[in-house]
Scaffold this motif. Structure first.
Motif, PDB file in Angstrom:
ATOM      1  N   ARG A 232      34.925  -4.711  46.812  1.00 33.42           N
ATOM      2  CA  ARG A 232      35.002  -4.295  48.386  1.00 33.42           C
ATOM      3  C   ARG A 232      32.751  -4.370  48.248  1.00 33.42           C
ATOM      4  N   LEU A 233      32.483  -4.026  49.523  1.00 34.26           N
ATOM      5  CA  LEU A 233      31.001  -4.361  50.393  1.00 34.26           C
ATOM      6  C   LEU A 233      30.255  -3.097  50.155  1.00 34.26           C
ATOM      7  N   HIS A 234      28.990  -2.848  49.960  1.00 36.45           N
ATOM      8  CA  HIS A 234      28.527  -1.516  50.180  1.00 36.45           C
ATOM      9  C   HIS A 234      26.848  -1.248  50.449  1.00 36.45           C
ATOM     10  N   SER A 235      26.518  -1.026  50.947  1.00 40.74           N
ATOM     11  CA  SER A 235      24.374  -0.849  50.931  1.00 40.74           C
ATOM     12  C   SER A 235      24.234   0.530  52.307  1.00 40.74           C
ATOM     13  N   HIS A 236      23.505   0.512  52.246  1.00 38.75           N
ATOM     14  CA  HIS A 236      22.273   1.949  53.031  1.00 38.75           C
ATOM     15  C   HIS A 236      22.545   0.808  54.396  1.00 38.75           C
ATOM     16  N   LEU A 237      22.656   1.090  55.454  1.00 40.73           N
ATOM     17  CA  LEU A 237      22.117   0.079  56.995  1.00 40.73           C
ATOM     18  C   LEU A 237      21.450   2.081  57.916  1.00 40.73           C
ATOM     19  N   SER A 238      20.800   1.340  58.450  1.00 40.95           N
ATOM     20  CA  SER A 238      20.304   1.910  59.941  1.00 40.95           C
ATOM     21  C   SER A 238      20.312   3.473  59.705  1.00 40.95           C
ATOM     22  N   ASP A 267      36.228  -5.449  56.745  1.00 39.29           N
ATOM     23  CA  ASP A 267      37.231  -4.560  57.160  1.00 39.29           C
ATOM     24  C   ASP A 267      36.585  -3.613  55.454  1.00 39.29           C
ATOM     25  N   ASP A 268      36.338  -4.687  54.448  1.00 36.21           N
ATOM     26  CA  ASP A 268      36.000  -4.132  53.354  1.00 36.21           C
ATOM     27  C   ASP A 268      34.573  -4.053  52.811  1.00 36.21           C
ATOM     28  N   VAL A 269      33.833  -3.991  53.372  1.00 34.07           N
ATOM     29  CA  VAL A 269      32.307  -3.356  53.878  1.00 34.07           C
ATOM     30  C   VAL A 269      32.772  -1.678  54.181  1.00 34.07           C
ATOM     31  N   TRP A 270      31.333  -1.268  54.183  1.00 41.72           N
ATOM     32  CA  TRP A 270      31.277   0.051  54.336  1.00 41.72           C
ATOM     33  C   TRP A 270      29.753   0.641  54.465  1.00 41.72           C
ATOM     34  N   PHE A 271      28.786   1.173  54.947  1.00 42.48           N
ATOM     35  CA  PHE A 271      27.421   1.201  54.945  1.00 42.48           C
ATOM     36  C   PHE A 271      27.239   3.029  54.493  1.00 42.48           C
ATOM     37  N   ALA A 272      26.670   3.331  54.305  1.00 42.50           N
ATOM     38  CA  ALA A 272      25.613   4.068  54.632  1.00 42.50           C
ATOM     39  C   ALA A 272      25.039   5.228  55.348  1.00 42.50           C
ATOM     40  N   HIS A 273      24.818   6.120  55.798  1.00 44.39           N
ATOM     41  CA  HIS A 273      24.156   6.367  57.227  1.00 44.39           C
ATOM     42  C   HIS A 273      24.330   5.531  58.392  1.00 44.39           C
ATOM     43  N   LEU A 274      24.160   4.545  58.701  1.00 43.54           N
ATOM     44  CA  LEU A 274      24.563   4.554  60.590  1.00 43.54           C
ATOM     45  C   LEU A 274      23.991   5.320  61.539  1.00 43.54           C
ATOM     46  N   VAL A 275      23.127   6.248  61.191  1.00 48.43           N
ATOM     47  CA  VAL A 275      22.601   7.188  61.936  1.00 48.43           C
ATOM     48  C   VAL A 275      21.331   6.342  63.820  1.00 48.43           C
ATOM     49  N   LYS A 276      21.012   5.466  63.440  1.00 55.08           N
ATOM     50  CA  LYS A 276      20.872   5.263  64.631  1.00 55.08           C
ATOM     51  C   LYS A 276      21.300   3.694  65.086  1.00 55.08           C
ATOM     52  N   LEU A 277      22.226   3.494  65.584  1.00 52.01           N
ATOM     53  CA  LEU A 277      23.090   2.464  65.350  1.00 52.01           C
ATOM     54  C   LEU A 277      22.930   2.184  67.476  1.00 52.01           C
ATOM     55  N   LEU A 278      22.570   0.856  67.744  1.00 52.80           N
ATOM     56  CA  LEU A 278      23.032   0.534  69.477  1.00 52.80           C
ATOM     57  C   LEU A 278      24.940   0.688  69.939  1.00 52.80           C
ATOM     58  N   PRO A 279      25.155   0.603  71.285  1.00 53.41           N
ATOM     59  CA  PRO A 279      26.393   1.175  71.260  1.00 53.41           C
ATOM     60  C   PRO A 279      26.983  -0.257  70.972  1.00 53.41           C
ATOM     61  N   GLU A 280      26.194  -1.349  71.476  1.00 58.70           N
ATOM     62  CA  GLU A 280      26.617  -3.015  70.929  1.00 58.70           C
ATOM     63  C   GLU A 280      26.861  -2.714  69.498  1.00 58.70           C
ATOM     64  N   GLU A 281      26.286  -2.234  69.024  1.00 59.69           N
ATOM     65  CA  GLU A 281      26.530  -1.981  66.973  1.00 59.69           C
ATOM     66  C   GLU A 281      27.824  -1.210  66.451  1.00 59.69           C
ATOM     67  N   ILE A 282      28.039  -0.272  67.611  1.00 58.79           N
ATOM     68  CA  ILE A 282      29.060   0.501  67.532  1.00 58.79           C
ATOM     69  C   ILE A 282      30.074  -0.491  67.161  1.00 58.79           C
ATOM     70  N   ALA A 283      30.269  -1.059  68.579  1.00 54.67           N
ATOM     71  CA  ALA A 283      31.077  -1.956  68.968  1.00 54.67           C
ATOM     72  C   ALA A 283      32.112  -2.296  67.991  1.00 54.67           C
ATOM     73  N   MET A 284      30.495  -3.337  67.431  1.00 59.70           N
ATOM     74  CA  MET A 284      30.803  -4.449  66.664  1.00 59.70           C
ATOM     75  C   MET A 284      31.930  -4.072  65.121  1.00 59.70           C
ATOM     76  N   LEU A 285      30.909  -3.096  64.853  1.00 64.43           N
ATOM     77  CA  LEU A 285      31.414  -2.134  63.404  1.00 64.43           C
ATOM     78  C   LEU A 285      33.008  -1.889  63.989  1.00 64.43           C
ATOM     79  N   GLY A 286      33.472  -1.282  65.017  1.00 67.25           N
ATOM     80  CA  GLY A 286      34.676  -1.078  65.098  1.00 67.25           C
ATOM     81  C   GLY A 286      35.698  -2.255  64.834  1.00 67.25           C
TER      82      GLY A 286
END
Ligand SMILES: [Zn+2]
Length: 471
Positions: A232-238, A267-286
């Motif tokens: 799997r893949l993981h990193s910090h983001l936003s 579905d093999d990626v998760w990011f830590a934090h994601l505090v400052k996501l824009l609405p279009e980023e939330i939709a894309m991630l979902g």
């Protein structure tokens, strides 16, 4: 392997979305799995754990940590700074001060702290790497986790890029070459990685940050190699607004767009934090089925903000909880973390309330997250992000189980015992903690761990680190 029977549970939260509570009183464990739940009779030779007056949860799954920071709690130079300043003042200033011995003690402190909160799966984002490393951090982490009997996921961090001139940097801040970083991932996968879903050991591809740690070409290549290796893949983001500024300035896009352009989504990626996501980023991630490691205490301590889990979950993002390194929270345990998650999601929604005359539609955020939601995020949510058969109490699932004894006055007077460990916070003592069917803690004691000695070792190691960092 002997059979266990947890008997007379006062309440059970399952970690399941559809059936978050179980009316079962007894749980039978066989061969590392939950065999049966219900009203069960004792079988000859079965070891019985008397859970009268106890509350039972799945073992917590912590999906983001930096265990080396367990000796950097409350470090004064970074204590009142936001992320960028804190990174320079605390974790980066101290990283070269660690040697094999101090690193081992840090890992032990962090792991023991987590186990004592009922945590049985730990994903550590380990990024202490520089050319010609004097010790093998991965071997120490797996060894310490193994001694305690927990599941351990090593997210292999590191960087090939630095912001300053490489020759001006101290050794511990010098970047690795991409080839040596990938060669190490290969080595770690061959040595430790168990692909099956009841794994005790896993490896994850995890450059420290997607925006800055590698070149864009290397980032895409790291995703390709991870998928080739089946990891799997993981990193910090936003984590803060700086990610939005940097992604726009460097690449002319949003942070998540940049990740998606370089195959760091799915579905093999998760990011830590994601505090400052824009609405279009939330939709894309979902839509991609990616996940978040929500770290509310660290995000609050560094003043980064509060991630919008409610919107993310609605969009299809997998939600999990991580404690993050203890250099930015001072309490890297899953009970205080989930307690914070529960309160902060409600506070976040409350902050958005407007008077009706200004178009407001709700009074506050009391309905933003239930205890059942938070328990699910911290257990089966984490297991889903990591791809493990844990985090849910049901027949056939891995027997990773925390049995809490609510014997502290902070839990007295509760109308609903089941919510106590999260709603009241603190540290509920453990009648038992079980991982893969093995008892790791009984009557609040971890076999073979002397807490006073660990406290003395930690205090000595802090002094050593302070002396080395002051040079
Ligand atoms: Zn982190």
């Amino acid at each position: 392997m002997s059979q266990l029977l947890i008997k007379h549970c006062a309440a059970i939260l399952t970690g399941d979305k559809q059936q978050p509570r179980s009316s079962a009183r007894d749980i039978r464990i066989r061969d590392g799995l939950i065999a049966e739940m219900g009203e069960l009779d004792t079988i000859t030779d079965e070891i019985v754990i008397d859970a009268r007056d106890c509350v039972v949860y799945p073992g917590w799954v912590n999906t983001h940590h930096h265990l080396f920071q367990s000796l950097l709690k409350g470090e004064p130079q970074g204590l009142n700074l936001s992320l960028g300043g804190w990174l320079a003042a605390t974790p980066y200033r101290f990283r070269g001060a660690f040697d094999e011995q101090t690193f081992r003690i840090a890992a032990r402190v962090g792991l023991v702290e987590l186990v004592r909160s009922g945590c049985t799966t730990i994903a550590d984002h380990h990024y202490l790497y520089w050319p010609d490393m004097p010790f093998d951090g991965a071997a120490i982490l797996f060894d310490e986790a193994d001694k305690l009997g927990v599941r351990f996921v090593l997210c292999r961090g590191g960087a090939t890029q630095s912001r300053g001139l490489e020759s001006d940097l101290p050794t511990a801040l010098r970047p690795e070459s991409f080839d040596s970083m990938m060669a190490d991932v290969d080595r770690l996968v061959a040595r430790y990685h168990q692909p099956h879903d009841s794994a005790m050991r896993r490896i994850v591809m995890a450059p420290t940050t997607t925006l800055h740690s590698t070149t864009p070409h290397e980032l895409r290549e790291s995703a390709r190699l991870a998928r080739q290796l089946g990891i799997r893949l993981h990193s910090h983001l936003s984590e803060t607004v700086d990610y939005l500024d940097a992604a726009r300035a460097k690449f002319g896009m949003t942070p998540l767009q940049f990740c998606a352009e370089h195959d760091w989504i799915g579905d093999d990626v998760w990011f830590a934090h994601l505090v400052k996501l824009l609405p279009e980023e939330i939709a894309m991630l979902g839509a991609a089925g990616s996940g978040i490691a929500h770290c509310p205490q660290s995000n609050a301590r560094l003043g980064s903000g509060i991630a919008d889990l409610v919107a993310m979950e609605l969009a299809g993002v997998k939600i999990s909880i991580g404690v993050d390194g203890a250099a930015s929270n001072e309490a890297a345990d899953m009970q205080s973390e989930t307690h914070a998650a529960w309160q902060l999601q409600r506070a976040r929604k409350g902050m958005l309330a407007q008077p009706r005359y200004a178009g407001g539609t709700f009074e506050g955020g009391g309905d933003a997250a239930s205890i059942e939601d938070v328990v699910r995020w911290g257990t089966s949510g984490g297991a889903q992000v990591l791809g493990l058969n844990t985090g849910r109490l049901a027949p056939g699932m891995a027997a990773d189980i925390a049995v809490y004894r609510l014997d502290d006055p902070r839990y007295f007077g509760l109308h609903d015992l089941a919510i106590g460990p999260v709603a009241s916070g603190g540290r509920a003592s453990l009648k038992a903690l079980i991982c893969a069917g093995k008892v790791l803690m009984q009557d609040d004691v971890i076999t073979g761990v002397d807490l006073s000695e660990l406290g003395r070792d930690a205090a000595q190691a802090v002094k050593t680190l302070q002396q080395r960092a002051a040079v």
